[in-house]
Design a protein around this motif. Structure first.
Motif, PDB file in Angstrom:
ATOM      1  N   ALA A  23       2.116  12.490   3.659  1.00 40.92           N
ATOM      2  CA  ALA A  23       1.191  13.025   2.665  1.00 40.92           C
ATOM      3  C   ALA A  23      -0.188  12.396   2.832  1.00 40.92           C
ATOM      4  O   ALA A  23      -0.320  11.209   3.133  1.00 40.92           O
ATOM      5  N   VAL A  24      -1.209  13.208   2.635  1.00 38.99           N
ATOM      6  CA  VAL A  24      -2.587  12.739   2.715  1.00 38.99           C
ATOM      7  C   VAL A  24      -2.905  11.938   1.458  1.00 38.99           C
ATOM      8  O   VAL A  24      -2.431  12.256   0.378  1.00 38.99           O
ATOM      9  N   GLY A  25      -3.682  10.899   1.599  1.00 39.52           N
ATOM     10  CA  GLY A  25      -4.094  10.107   0.450  1.00 39.52           C
ATOM     11  C   GLY A  25      -3.337   8.800   0.369  1.00 39.52           C
ATOM     12  O   GLY A  25      -2.527   8.466   1.243  1.00 39.52           O
ATOM     13  N   PRO A  26      -3.597   8.057  -0.695  1.00 38.06           N
ATOM     14  CA  PRO A  26      -2.969   6.736  -0.825  1.00 38.06           C
ATOM     15  C   PRO A  26      -1.467   6.848  -1.048  1.00 38.06           C
ATOM     16  O   PRO A  26      -0.971   7.825  -1.602  1.00 38.06           O
ATOM     17  N   ASN A  27      -0.740   5.840  -0.605  1.00 36.74           N
ATOM     18  CA  ASN A  27       0.709   5.782  -0.773  1.00 36.74           C
ATOM     19  C   ASN A  27       1.008   4.815  -1.916  1.00 36.74           C
ATOM     20  O   ASN A  27       1.457   3.696  -1.711  1.00 36.74           O
ATOM     21  N   LEU A  28       0.734   5.257  -3.139  1.00 40.38           N
ATOM     22  CA  LEU A  28       0.951   4.435  -4.325  1.00 40.38           C
ATOM     23  C   LEU A  28       2.423   4.481  -4.706  1.00 40.38           C
ATOM     24  O   LEU A  28       3.020   5.555  -4.749  1.00 40.38           O
ATOM     25  N   VAL A  29       3.013   3.314  -4.952  1.00 36.26           N
ATOM     26  CA  VAL A  29       4.433   3.234  -5.306  1.00 36.26           C
ATOM     27  C   VAL A  29       4.625   2.230  -6.434  1.00 36.26           C
ATOM     28  O   VAL A  29       3.773   1.375  -6.671  1.00 36.26           O
ATOM     29  N   THR A  30       5.746   2.329  -7.098  1.00 30.91           N
ATOM     30  CA  THR A  30       6.139   1.329  -8.082  1.00 30.91           C
ATOM     31  C   THR A  30       6.911   0.234  -7.334  1.00 30.91           C
ATOM     32  O   THR A  30       7.322   0.442  -6.185  1.00 30.91           O
ATOM     33  N   PRO A  31       7.158  -0.918  -7.964  1.00 30.65           N
ATOM     34  CA  PRO A  31       8.001  -1.930  -7.305  1.00 30.65           C
ATOM     35  C   PRO A  31       9.370  -1.364  -6.911  1.00 30.65           C
ATOM     36  O   PRO A  31       9.893  -1.660  -5.846  1.00 30.65           O
ATOM     37  N   ARG A  32       9.942  -0.507  -7.753  1.00 29.14           N
ATOM     38  CA  ARG A  32      11.218   0.136  -7.437  1.00 29.14           C
ATOM     39  C   ARG A  32      11.067   1.020  -6.210  1.00 29.14           C
ATOM     40  O   ARG A  32      11.940   1.043  -5.336  1.00 29.14           O
ATOM     41  N   GLY A  33       9.957   1.724  -6.094  1.00 25.67           N
ATOM     42  CA  GLY A  33       9.712   2.592  -4.945  1.00 25.67           C
ATOM     43  C   GLY A  33       9.661   1.810  -3.644  1.00 25.67           C
ATOM     44  O   GLY A  33      10.207   2.240  -2.623  1.00 25.67           O
ATOM     45  N   LEU A  34       9.026   0.644  -3.665  1.00 28.72           N
ATOM     46  CA  LEU A  34       8.973  -0.203  -2.469  1.00 28.72           C
ATOM     47  C   LEU A  34      10.376  -0.684  -2.094  1.00 28.72           C
ATOM     48  O   LEU A  34      10.753  -0.689  -0.922  1.00 28.72           O
ATOM     49  N   ARG A  35      11.167  -1.042  -3.109  1.00 28.80           N
ATOM     50  CA  ARG A  35      12.541  -1.475  -2.851  1.00 28.80           C
ATOM     51  C   ARG A  35      13.360  -0.345  -2.240  1.00 28.80           C
ATOM     52  O   ARG A  35      14.105  -0.532  -1.269  1.00 28.80           O
ATOM     53  N   SER A  72       5.097   0.410   5.273  1.00 29.05           N
ATOM     54  CA  SER A  72       3.970  -0.443   5.670  1.00 29.05           C
ATOM     55  C   SER A  72       2.663  -0.048   4.983  1.00 29.05           C
ATOM     56  O   SER A  72       1.760  -0.870   4.865  1.00 29.05           O
ATOM     57  N   THR A  73       2.556   1.196   4.524  1.00 26.25           N
ATOM     58  CA  THR A  73       1.323   1.633   3.861  1.00 26.25           C
ATOM     59  C   THR A  73       1.440   1.639   2.340  1.00 26.25           C
ATOM     60  O   THR A  73       0.495   2.026   1.652  1.00 26.25           O
ATOM     61  N   ALA A  74       2.599   1.216   1.822  1.00 24.67           N
ATOM     62  CA  ALA A  74       2.828   1.244   0.371  1.00 24.67           C
ATOM     63  C   ALA A  74       1.842   0.329  -0.360  1.00 24.67           C
ATOM     64  O   ALA A  74       1.599  -0.794   0.046  1.00 24.67           O
ATOM     65  N   ASP A  75       1.279   0.864  -1.433  1.00 20.88           N
ATOM     66  CA  ASP A  75       0.374   0.114  -2.303  1.00 20.88           C
ATOM     67  C   ASP A  75       1.058   0.030  -3.668  1.00 20.88           C
ATOM     68  O   ASP A  75       1.052   0.996  -4.440  1.00 20.88           O
ATOM     69  N   GLY A 107       5.176   9.181  -4.534  1.00 22.26           N
ATOM     70  CA  GLY A 107       5.645  10.438  -3.954  1.00 22.26           C
ATOM     71  C   GLY A 107       7.056  10.399  -3.402  1.00 22.26           C
ATOM     72  O   GLY A 107       7.829  11.336  -3.582  1.00 22.26           O
ATOM     73  N   ASP A 108       7.435   9.316  -2.718  1.00 17.38           N
ATOM     74  CA  ASP A 108       8.760   9.238  -2.109  1.00 17.38           C
ATOM     75  C   ASP A 108       9.874   8.984  -3.116  1.00 17.38           C
ATOM     76  O   ASP A 108      11.031   9.236  -2.820  1.00 17.38           O
ATOM     77  N   GLU A 109       9.548   8.488  -4.285  1.00 14.88           N
ATOM     78  CA  GLU A 109      10.588   8.230  -5.280  1.00 14.88           C
ATOM     79  C   GLU A 109      10.643   9.307  -6.354  1.00 14.88           C
ATOM     80  O   GLU A 109      11.430   9.203  -7.298  1.00 14.88           O
TER      81      GLU A 109
END
Length: 158
Positions: A23-35, A72-75, A107-109
């Motif tokens: 996806a284009v744009g920032p890869n914003l995630v929650t702590p759960r999303g990173l896990r 690696s791009t998760a924020d 987006g991924d979660e």
């Protein structure tokens, strides 16, 4: 050259396999999303190690490259402390006289069936930055959404 004269190993007639789109744009995630991204990377690595079939392994490696990139791009975002709607917020709102509760996530979660919508979804974009007891515009209609409650979703912080 006629198809009749091709060897069985000629792969030029096959469709090329492209990487999974990011996806284009920032890869914003929650702590759960990173896990969850980390868990998927580990699962894929284990599955690749156990897979003997070359074609199946190539498909798994393509998925692994996607999830490595996303990891690696998760924020990682914490929910806003000021009570406004942001990533990781659970929002109860009223739209068309129906009351609903959603959680805004990366987006991924996202899982709309569970009430988890991506921050990039039109509904989430309309809600971002608003606070409880406010009304926001949605689909060119002023005051279409009444925000009833906003709180940090503890599930997204684990």
């Amino acid at each position: 050259m006629s198809v009749a004269f091709r060897r069985e190993s000629d792969d030029e007639h096959k469709e090329p396999e492209f990487e999974l789109p990011i996806a284009v744009g920032p890869n914003l995630v929650t702590p759960r999303g990173l896990r969850l991204l980390g868990e998927e990377v580990a699962r894929l690595e284990d599955e690749i190690a156990e897979t003997a079939d070359d074609e199946a392994r190539k498909k798994l490696q393509r998925r692994l490259r996607y999830f490595h990139t996303r990891q690696s791009t998760a924020d990682v975002q914490a929910p806003p402390a000021d009570g406004s709607v942001g990533i990781g917020s659970r929002v109860t709102y009223q739209l068309n006289k129906a009351e609903k509760t959603i959680t805004i996530v990366g987006g991924d979660e996202a899982d709309p069936a569970r009430g988890h919508i991506a921050f990039s979804a039109p509904l989430a974009r309309a809600l971002m930055g608003a606070e409880a007891d406010e009304s926001v515009e949605y689909q060119d209609c002023e005051d279409a959404i009444a925000i009833l409650a906003v709180e940090a979703d503890p599930e997204t912080q684990a």
